[in-house]
Design an enzyme around this catalytic site. Structure first.
Site, PDB file in Angstrom:
ATOM      1  N   ASP A  57       0.922  -1.089  -0.005  1.00 15.89           N
ATOM      2  CA  ASP A  57       0.117   0.091  -0.083  1.00 15.89           C
ATOM      3  C   ASP A  57       0.940   1.219  -0.114  1.00 15.89           C
ATOM      4  OD1 ASP A  57      -1.473   2.036   0.680  1.00 15.89           O
ATOM      5  OD2 ASP A  57      -3.056   1.019   1.963  1.00 15.89           O
ATOM      6  N   TYR A 149      -8.403  15.772  -6.634  1.00 15.38           N
ATOM      7  CA  TYR A 149      -7.262  15.113  -7.836  1.00 15.38           C
ATOM      8  C   TYR A 149      -6.585  16.356  -8.157  1.00 15.38           C
ATOM      9  CZ  TYR A 149      -6.174  11.869 -11.321  1.00 15.38           C
ATOM     10  OH  TYR A 149      -5.663  11.094 -12.288  1.00 15.38           O
ATOM     11  N   LYS A 153      -2.382  16.052  -7.861  1.00 15.40           N
ATOM     12  CA  LYS A 153      -1.755  15.923  -9.125  1.00 15.40           C
ATOM     13  C   LYS A 153      -0.816  17.083  -9.418  1.00 15.40           C
ATOM     14  CE  LYS A 153      -2.724  11.668 -10.308  1.00 15.40           C
ATOM     15  NZ  LYS A 153      -1.609  10.586 -10.422  1.00 15.40           N
ATOM     16  N   THR A 186      -8.875   2.889 -19.138  1.00 16.90           N
ATOM     17  CA  THR A 186      -8.360   1.893 -18.010  1.00 16.90           C
ATOM     18  C   THR A 186      -9.761   1.650 -16.886  1.00 16.90           C
ATOM     19  OG1 THR A 186      -7.763   3.477 -16.125  1.00 16.90           O
ATOM     20  CG2 THR A 186      -6.061   2.842 -17.651  1.00 16.90           C
TER      21      THR A 186
END
Ligand code: NAD
Length: 249
Positions: A57, A149, A153, A186
């Site tokens: 993890d 996010y 990022k 994906t």
């Protein structure tokens, strides 16, 4: 076989971009350590490319230490680290709760920080190498519904440059770069689609923002990972490599 004799570790390599990168690096001759929280699929990927699987993890410093110790014990070196594991929780500042925000930063940003911090000494002892941090175009431009996010990022983007500068100026012979995919087909994309009421409309929107006329495939990103992992990119460090069909152009 430009990575013959090299050892690479790819996080989140049981699926998606990580799996594609692991396969690409193995095809180029590297011994690849596949790590993920998903044991069964991770073991299957590792087995199919002749590498080792480690359950790992990325938010756990202890897991990182154990994974890197296992790599050093088995192979004696680490040349390439691909910090790929990541999650996307959608939501605006109104919608995102603190737990979701913290979780996203923990996996996407803090996991990458720990990986770089703990792998650099081993890579230094191996004579140098290449770290590839999988960021996103969401680390370069914002969306109203990606507050967590975007933060994570964007953090990966500048953190990568900071680590690259450190490594370049301290004689480690380690290059550090980020990769910024556009939308790629994906399982993560399926998870994102499952969070919205009208997935078909979302997909049409994704295609529309890629001037090239379609979304990307995992191999499109794996090719960039291979380039950054190889000596062909020996003068490239601290770079944010955009692979997005023109989306941010
Ligand atoms: N798919 C896209 O469109 C896209 C676009 C830009 C960037 N990215 C980035 O690429 C990376 C891979 O995305 P993907 O689309 O392949 O996702 P995915 O969900 O298909 O695969 C991610 C993998 O990471 C693993 N993972 C999740 N949390 C983990 C943890 N805490 N520790 C270890 N492993 C963990 C999952 O088990 C899974 O195998 C992510 O960092 C993502 O943010 C993806």
């Amino acid at each position: 076989m430009e990575l013959q004799g090299k050892v690479a570790l790819v996080t989140g390599a049981a699926a998606g971009l990580g799996e594609a990168a692991a396969r690409k690096l193995a095809e180029a001759g590297a011994t690849v350590v596949v790590t993920d929280i998903e044991t069964a699929t991770g073991e299957a990927v590792a087995g199919s490319i002749g590498g080792m699987f480690v359950r790992h993890d990325v938010t756990s410093e202890a897991d990182w230490a154990a994974a890197l110790a296992a790599v050093e014990q088995r192979y004696g070196r680490l040349d390439v680290l691909v910090n790929n594991a990541g999650i996307t929780l959608m939501g605006s500042i109104d919608e995102m709760d603190l737990a979701g925000f913290r979780r996203t930063l923990d996996v996407d940003l803090v996991g990458t920080f720990i990986g770089c911090k703990l792998a650099i000494p081993l890579m230094s002892r191996s004579g140098g190498g290449s770290i590839v941090n999988i960021a996103s175009i969401a680390g370069l431009q914002a969306s109203a519904n990606l507050v967590a996010y975007n933060a994570a990022k964007a953090g990966v983007t500048l953190m990568t440059k900071s680590i690259a500068l450190h490594c370049a100026t301290t004689g480690t012979r380690i290059r550090v770069n980020s990769v910024h995919p556009g939308v790629i087909r994906t399982a993560m994309l399926d998870k994102v689609m499952a969070q919205v009421p009208n997935p078909q409309e979302l997909m049409e929107g994704f295609v529309a923002v890629h001037p090239i006329g379609h979304i990307g495939e995992p191999d499109d990103i794996a090719e960039m990972v291979l380039y950054l992992a190889s000596a062909r990119s020996r003068f490239v460090t601290g770079a944010a490599m955009v692979v997005d069909g023109g989306a941010t152009s």
